[in-house]
Design a protein around this motif. Sequence first.
Motif, PDB file in Angstrom:
ATOM      1  N   LEU A 275       0.109   4.870  37.007  1.00 15.34           N
ATOM      2  CA  LEU A 275       0.123   3.619  37.767  1.00 15.34           C
ATOM      3  C   LEU A 275       1.175   2.661  37.225  1.00 15.34           C
ATOM      4  CD1 LEU A 275      -3.500   2.385  38.591  1.00 15.34           C
ATOM      5  CD2 LEU A 275      -1.577   2.576  40.173  1.00 15.34           C
ATOM      6  N   PHE A 276       1.236   2.528  35.901  1.00 17.69           N
ATOM      7  CA  PHE A 276       2.197   1.607  35.311  1.00 17.69           C
ATOM      8  C   PHE A 276       3.634   2.004  35.632  1.00 17.69           C
ATOM      9  CE2 PHE A 276      -0.091  -0.816  31.674  1.00 17.69           C
ATOM     10  CZ  PHE A 276      -1.053  -1.238  32.570  1.00 17.69           C
ATOM     11  N   LEU A 277       3.888   3.313  35.692  1.00 15.59           N
ATOM     12  CA  LEU A 277       5.245   3.778  36.025  1.00 15.59           C
ATOM     13  C   LEU A 277       5.573   3.493  37.484  1.00 15.59           C
ATOM     14  CD1 LEU A 277       5.290   7.104  34.000  1.00 15.59           C
ATOM     15  CD2 LEU A 277       6.644   5.037  33.546  1.00 15.59           C
ATOM     16  N   LEU A 278       4.573   3.557  38.365  1.00 11.44           N
ATOM     17  CA  LEU A 278       4.813   3.189  39.761  1.00 11.44           C
ATOM     18  C   LEU A 278       5.116   1.696  39.879  1.00 11.44           C
ATOM     19  CD1 LEU A 278       4.957   3.622  42.776  1.00 11.44           C
ATOM     20  CD2 LEU A 278       2.446   3.562  42.866  1.00 11.44           C
ATOM     21  N   TYR A 279       4.329   0.856  39.185  1.00 10.60           N
ATOM     22  CA  TYR A 279       4.615  -0.584  39.196  1.00 10.60           C
ATOM     23  C   TYR A 279       6.049  -0.850  38.720  1.00 10.60           C
ATOM     24  CZ  TYR A 279      -0.531  -1.146  39.266  1.00 10.60           C
ATOM     25  OH  TYR A 279      -1.865  -1.103  39.574  1.00 10.60           O
ATOM     26  N   ASP A 280       6.457  -0.149  37.657  1.00  9.23           N
ATOM     27  CA  ASP A 280       7.805  -0.338  37.106  1.00  9.23           C
ATOM     28  C   ASP A 280       8.866   0.114  38.096  1.00  9.23           C
ATOM     29  OD1 ASP A 280       9.573  -0.910  34.729  1.00  9.23           O
ATOM     30  OD2 ASP A 280      10.022   1.226  34.998  1.00  9.23           O
ATOM     31  N   HIS A 281       8.611   1.216  38.787  1.00 10.32           N
ATOM     32  CA  HIS A 281       9.547   1.717  39.800  1.00 10.32           C
ATOM     33  C   HIS A 281       9.750   0.677  40.902  1.00 10.32           C
ATOM     34  CE1 HIS A 281      11.514   4.545  42.540  1.00 10.32           C
ATOM     35  NE2 HIS A 281      10.638   4.194  43.471  1.00 10.32           N
ATOM     36  N   LEU A 282       8.662   0.081  41.352  1.00 10.29           N
ATOM     37  CA  LEU A 282       8.759  -0.954  42.394  1.00 10.29           C
ATOM     38  C   LEU A 282       9.489  -2.186  41.874  1.00 10.29           C
ATOM     39  CD1 LEU A 282       5.152  -0.684  43.893  1.00 10.29           C
ATOM     40  CD2 LEU A 282       7.279   0.066  44.977  1.00 10.29           C
ATOM     41  N   ALA A 283       9.204  -2.570  40.631  1.00 14.03           N
ATOM     42  CA  ALA A 283       9.834  -3.761  40.051  1.00 14.03           C
ATOM     43  C   ALA A 283      11.346  -3.590  39.971  1.00 14.03           C
ATOM     44  CB  ALA A 283       9.248  -4.035  38.672  1.00 14.03           C
ATOM     45  N   ARG A 284      11.797  -2.381  39.671  1.00 13.05           N
ATOM     46  CA  ARG A 284      13.247  -2.135  39.597  1.00 13.05           C
ATOM     47  C   ARG A 284      13.916  -2.214  40.960  1.00 13.05           C
ATOM     48  NH1 ARG A 284      13.822   2.828  38.220  1.00 13.05           N
ATOM     49  NH2 ARG A 284      11.786   3.499  37.455  1.00 13.05           N
ATOM     50  N   HIS A 285      13.097  -2.238  41.994  1.00 13.86           N
ATOM     51  CA  HIS A 285      13.624  -2.423  43.356  1.00 13.86           C
ATOM     52  C   HIS A 285      13.232  -3.787  43.919  1.00 13.86           C
ATOM     53  CE1 HIS A 285      13.981   1.973  42.981  1.00 13.86           C
ATOM     54  NE2 HIS A 285      14.894   1.898  43.933  1.00 13.86           N
ATOM     55  N   GLY A 286      12.842  -4.698  43.022  1.00 11.57           N
ATOM     56  CA  GLY A 286      12.575  -6.070  43.434  1.00 11.57           C
ATOM     57  C   GLY A 286      11.227  -6.302  44.077  1.00 11.57           C
ATOM     58  N   ILE A 287      10.275  -5.375  43.909  1.00 11.00           N
ATOM     59  CA  ILE A 287       8.948  -5.519  44.517  1.00 11.00           C
ATOM     60  C   ILE A 287       7.915  -5.640  43.415  1.00 11.00           C
ATOM     61  CG2 ILE A 287       7.203  -4.398  45.958  1.00 11.00           C
ATOM     62  CD1 ILE A 287       9.476  -3.031  47.455  1.00 11.00           C
ATOM     63  N   GLN A 288       7.115  -6.712  43.443  1.00 12.67           N
ATOM     64  CA  GLN A 288       6.130  -6.970  42.414  1.00 12.67           C
ATOM     65  C   GLN A 288       4.757  -6.405  42.797  1.00 12.67           C
ATOM     66  OE1 GLN A 288       6.935  -8.279  39.388  1.00 12.67           O
ATOM     67  NE2 GLN A 288       9.017  -8.123  40.219  1.00 12.67           N
ATOM     68  N   ALA A 289       4.191  -5.645  41.901  1.00 14.48           N
ATOM     69  CA  ALA A 289       2.827  -5.128  42.044  1.00 14.48           C
ATOM     70  C   ALA A 289       2.272  -4.943  40.644  1.00 14.48           C
ATOM     71  CB  ALA A 289       2.812  -3.810  42.807  1.00 14.48           C
ATOM     72  N   SER A 290       1.059  -5.408  40.409  1.00 15.99           N
ATOM     73  CA  SER A 290       0.494  -5.328  39.063  1.00 15.99           C
ATOM     74  C   SER A 290      -0.933  -4.795  39.044  1.00 15.99           C
ATOM     75  CB  SER A 290       0.518  -6.711  38.398  1.00 15.99           C
ATOM     76  OG  SER A 290      -0.244  -7.637  39.151  1.00 15.99           O
ATOM     77  N   LYS A 291      -1.492  -4.520  40.209  1.00 17.16           N
ATOM     78  CA  LYS A 291      -2.847  -3.955  40.282  1.00 17.16           C
ATOM     79  C   LYS A 291      -2.942  -3.077  41.524  1.00 17.16           C
ATOM     80  CE  LYS A 291      -4.761  -8.246  42.266  1.00 17.16           C
ATOM     81  NZ  LYS A 291      -3.533  -9.020  42.153  1.00 17.16           N
ATOM     82  N   PRO A 292      -3.906  -2.154  41.544  1.00 18.47           N
ATOM     83  CA  PRO A 292      -3.992  -1.208  42.662  1.00 18.47           C
ATOM     84  C   PRO A 292      -4.028  -1.871  44.029  1.00 18.47           C
ATOM     85  CG  PRO A 292      -5.403  -0.480  40.886  1.00 18.47           C
ATOM     86  CD  PRO A 292      -4.899  -1.829  40.486  1.00 18.47           C
ATOM     87  N   ALA A 293      -4.744  -2.989  44.167  1.00 17.36           N
ATOM     88  CA  ALA A 293      -4.853  -3.648  45.475  1.00 17.36           C
ATOM     89  C   ALA A 293      -3.502  -4.106  45.990  1.00 17.36           C
ATOM     90  CB  ALA A 293      -5.816  -4.832  45.386  1.00 17.36           C
ATOM     91  N   ASP A 294      -2.569  -4.443  45.072  1.00 11.55           N
ATOM     92  CA  ASP A 294      -1.227  -4.891  45.486  1.00 11.55           C
ATOM     93  C   ASP A 294      -0.477  -3.792  46.239  1.00 11.55           C
ATOM     94  OD1 ASP A 294      -1.734  -7.288  44.233  1.00 11.55           O
ATOM     95  OD2 ASP A 294      -0.578  -6.805  42.423  1.00 11.55           O
ATOM     96  N   LEU A 295      -0.784  -2.542  45.917  1.00  5.90           N
ATOM     97  CA  LEU A 295      -0.071  -1.421  46.523  1.00  5.90           C
ATOM     98  C   LEU A 295      -0.421  -1.237  47.995  1.00  5.90           C
ATOM     99  CD1 LEU A 295      -0.484   1.132  43.585  1.00  5.90           C
ATOM    100  CD2 LEU A 295       1.507  -0.299  44.094  1.00  5.90           C
TER     101      LEU A 295
END
Length: 406
Positions: A275-295
């Motif tokens: 999950l943390f690696l997915l959040y990081d992947h999104l962040a590197r593309h300018g999309i913020q997500a920090s918890k499952p519901a954000d996805l």
Amino acid sequence: MIACEEHGLSDLTGSNAEQAAEHNRAVVLQAIYRNAPISRTELAQQAGLTKQAITRIVDRLLDEGLVMEARRRQGQRGQPAIELEIDPEGVYAIGANIDRDHLTVIAMDATGTVRGRIHHEKRFILPDEFSALMEDAISSFSRRRIVDEARLAGIGLAIPDWLGEIPVIGRPTSYSQWNDFEVRKTLETMTSHPVFIDNDANCAAMGELEYGLGTEISSFFYILANACLGGGLILNGRQHQGTTGLNGEVGWLPILTDEGPAAGQIRPLGEQFSLFLLYDHLARHGIQASKPADLLKLDSQGNQLISRWLRQISLKLAEAILHIGLIVDPAAIVIGGRFPVKLMDELVVYLHEALADYGTELPSLHRAVSSEDAAALGAATMPLAHAFNLSSAQSIQLTRVPLTSS
């Protein structure tokens, strides 16, 4: 394993009469737990015991409040048989799951029904806060009469190995406090009841065994995808601990990476999928997500990024599943964790496509039924198994890893 009072004790070599009686009690209790509603006659047939022995054992279980007479079975000749069931209020258990991004505490009754749930969605909870939140949750369950303190079997905790050591994304320096934290000793100050601790992936596998696909599949490998990656192995309805208790550490499987600065290198699967690696992947593309519901709240661009990431991950997971299938040969691979169900289902579709390319017979692949709270459910199963004394029968296997820290 069949216990039989009048036909010898070949499966209890060296046991005395008291041990044999406890074993027979466990066998009968397991049969009721697994097959309720069930009559005394059916119990005698399943357990291989005389009707007189069944009567003695059932009377004892009724007196202890673990079993209840539910109803009379209608539509048969003669006197209708009285059916037996586990009394939901006969015993309670508390199960907790602490991880890098949450703490979940549940209260469960004897039939596995969750009576209460307290969840804290918070990153990197430190030991002192964990202690305060756990104590508050235990007190809350008792204060609101969700749990009868006199019938509490104990507290189970699901916790990742090396919680304060693995260098996950965003880990604060202070998180290393977990390395020296006496988890068991701390929990034992909160309760007079037994404390059980096991790895979170092992617990998640046990939760799935008891309350998910395990009711249909007795051997499977469970892949737990949370803040980090883990795994647990169930063989013939029992948890396989391994010699050191570290079986199933799928996160350490070496897998070839095909992207980023490390492209072409062999790296652990856990450094490529979580999950943390997915959040990081999104962040590197300018999309913020920090918890499952954000996805689940992203726009089309975010959803497309996730889909591409899941498809790439499916190729790496497929390789890991191939290795697991060839070495362990389980009936199924089950994938669960805190990924939203929608994303997990999408990943399973991609995995089926990737696995088809191998052209070899592999275990069936399934999304876990009890995904989000599987580890907490499995943690609560440990004290229930202890209370039912089911570890001596073919049943819930009692797991008690003597961890003092993770």
